[in-house]
Design an enzyme around this catalytic site. Structure first.
Site, PDB file in Angstrom:
ATOM      1  N   HIS A   1       0.828  -1.208   0.000  1.00  0.00           N
ATOM      2  CA  HIS A   1       0.000   0.000   0.000  1.00  0.00           C
ATOM      3  C   HIS A   1       0.866   1.263   0.000  1.00  0.00           C
ATOM      4  O   HIS A   1       0.640   2.184  -0.786  1.00  0.00           O
ATOM      5  CB  HIS A   1      -0.925  -0.019   1.225  1.00  0.00           C
ATOM      6  CG  HIS A   1      -1.729   1.220   1.407  1.00  0.00           C
ATOM      7  ND1 HIS A   1      -3.005   1.358   0.897  1.00  0.00           N
ATOM      8  CD2 HIS A   1      -1.450   2.391   2.020  1.00  0.00           C
ATOM      9  CE1 HIS A   1      -3.470   2.562   1.205  1.00  0.00           C
ATOM     10  NE2 HIS A   1      -2.540   3.216   1.883  1.00  0.00           N
ATOM     11  N   GLU A   2       1.855   1.296   0.874  1.00  0.00           N
ATOM     12  CA  GLU A   2       2.678   2.506   0.983  1.00  0.00           C
ATOM     13  C   GLU A   2       3.537   2.719  -0.263  1.00  0.00           C
ATOM     14  O   GLU A   2       3.657   3.835  -0.769  1.00  0.00           O
ATOM     15  CB  GLU A   2       3.571   2.430   2.231  1.00  0.00           C
ATOM     16  CG  GLU A   2       2.800   2.458   3.534  1.00  0.00           C
ATOM     17  CD  GLU A   2       1.880   3.664   3.650  1.00  0.00           C
ATOM     18  OE1 GLU A   2       2.217   4.733   3.118  1.00  0.00           O
ATOM     19  OE2 GLU A   2       0.802   3.531   4.255  1.00  0.00           O
TER      20      GLU A   2
ATOM     21  N   HIS B   1       1.535   4.242  -3.083  1.00  0.00           N
ATOM     22  CA  HIS B   1       1.379   5.708  -3.054  1.00  0.00           C
ATOM     23  C   HIS B   1       2.529   6.375  -3.803  1.00  0.00           C
ATOM     24  O   HIS B   1       2.332   7.323  -4.562  1.00  0.00           O
ATOM     25  CB  HIS B   1       1.378   6.235  -1.616  1.00  0.00           C
ATOM     26  CG  HIS B   1       0.059   6.181  -0.915  1.00  0.00           C
ATOM     27  ND1 HIS B   1      -1.094   6.722  -1.439  1.00  0.00           N
ATOM     28  CD2 HIS B   1      -0.288   5.662   0.287  1.00  0.00           C
ATOM     29  CE1 HIS B   1      -2.096   6.541  -0.579  1.00  0.00           C
ATOM     30  NE2 HIS B   1      -1.637   5.893   0.470  1.00  0.00           N
TER      31      HIS B   1
ATOM     32  N   GLU C   1      -6.260   6.717  -1.697  1.00  0.00           N
ATOM     33  CA  GLU C   1      -6.219   5.541  -0.817  1.00  0.00           C
ATOM     34  C   GLU C   1      -6.699   4.294  -1.558  1.00  0.00           C
ATOM     35  O   GLU C   1      -6.095   3.223  -1.469  1.00  0.00           O
ATOM     36  CB  GLU C   1      -7.080   5.764   0.429  1.00  0.00           C
ATOM     37  CG  GLU C   1      -6.448   6.668   1.459  1.00  0.00           C
ATOM     38  CD  GLU C   1      -5.072   6.183   1.879  1.00  0.00           C
ATOM     39  OE1 GLU C   1      -4.896   4.975   2.109  1.00  0.00           O
ATOM     40  OE2 GLU C   1      -4.155   7.005   1.935  1.00  0.00           O
TER      41      GLU C   1
HETATM   42 ZN   LIG Z   1      -2.516   5.284   2.251  1.00  0.00          ZN
END
Ligand SMILES: [Zn+2]
Length: 269
Positions: free
Chosen positions: A134-135, A138, A195
């Site tokens: 997830h990170e 980004h 997100e």
């Molecule tokens: Zn996030």
């Protein structure tokens, strides 16, 4: 003068819209990696000197191992899709910091921090892979750079006529975009769409790295149980809601498996 700024913004917008391979979207991005990465690397190094970095523990080694698997999966995906060398300016680094905050983040250029406070929720290597995916997503999707570009447009309005963004201004915009110096830790909450995008991209990358994508929804169930209605920084922002997130990830897991299969990955840990 307003017209001039508007014209400049439009020009920059046209000049700076490029398609991101991970999202397939044309996004506003005034800043090439060559401008953002040096700022990110300097901020990251400063953060490390000011915080308690854990080295050589089994947990720290596990963070590094997962990070390497995730970043190499991202590179494999890019190469397979005609973007070999896309991450050439990245300088991946994975650090575990002793801090009870439930958080993790990735700055531009692949500079990652996990706080020890998130480890009781990740529980194991696959859980770490969910957060790592997830990170990293980004950063790959240039979410911070987009926010920085939006901040620049605001500044262009604010500094009326002073159209050349000076270095100190640029650093300010960077700091604002990434939340550097704010007390929540380095990384402000992203928007809901960012997100959701990071969840989707992260899920694919973790699957290609050989981690079970079904575990992503499980991790978010644990997050939900832990959050107790509170919305901590970046990682547990309320948008999308935990329930939406869990539903999305459950729905996308088979797609992530199918993507991983293209890379010969058919069993997951
Ligand atoms: Zn996030």
């Amino acid at each position: 003068m307003k017209k001039l700024i508007l014209a400049l913004a439009v020009f920059l917008g046209v000049a700076a819209c490029k398609t991101n391979p991970f999202t397939g979207k044309k996004v506003l991005n005034f800043y090439p990696n060559s401008q953002i990465f040096p700022m990110a690397f300097a901020q990251y190094d400063q953060f490390l000197t000011e915080n308690n970095v854990i080295e050589n523990s089994s947990e720290a080694k596990m963070i590094t191992k997962v990070g390497q698997r995730i970043s190499s999966a991202a590179e494999r995906w890019l190469t397979a899709n005609g973007y070999a060398g896309y991450l050439k300016d990245y300088k991946w680094e994975y650090n575990l910091v002793k801090d009870e905050t439930v958080n993790a983040w990735c700055m531009p250029g692949g500079k990652i921090v996990f706080y020890t406070g998130i480890l009781p929720i990740t529980q194991n290597e696959t859980g770490v892979a969910v957060v790592m995916g997830h990170e990293v997503a980004h950063a790959l999707a240039d979410h911070g750079a987009q926010r920085m570009s939006a901040g620049t447009l605001q500044q262009l309005g604010a500094v009326a006529g002073n159209v050349a963004i000076q270095d100190p201004q640029k650093r300010n915009i960077f700091n604002q975009a990434y939340g550097v110096g704010s007390q929540v830790g380095v990384m402000l909450p992203f928007s809901r769409s960012h997100e959701t995008e990071a969840d989707r991209i992260g899920l694919q990358i973790m699957a290609i790295a050989g981690y079970n994508p079904d575990e992503a929804a499980e991790l978010w169930k644990r997050m939900k149980a832990n959050s107790g209605g509170q919305a901590p920084p970046e990682f547990m922002s309320t948008h999308p809601s935990n329930d939406t997130r869990i539903a999305n990830l459950t729905q996308w897991a088979p797609l992530a498996r199918a993507e991983a299969k293209k890379f010969g990955v058919t069993s997951f840990e």
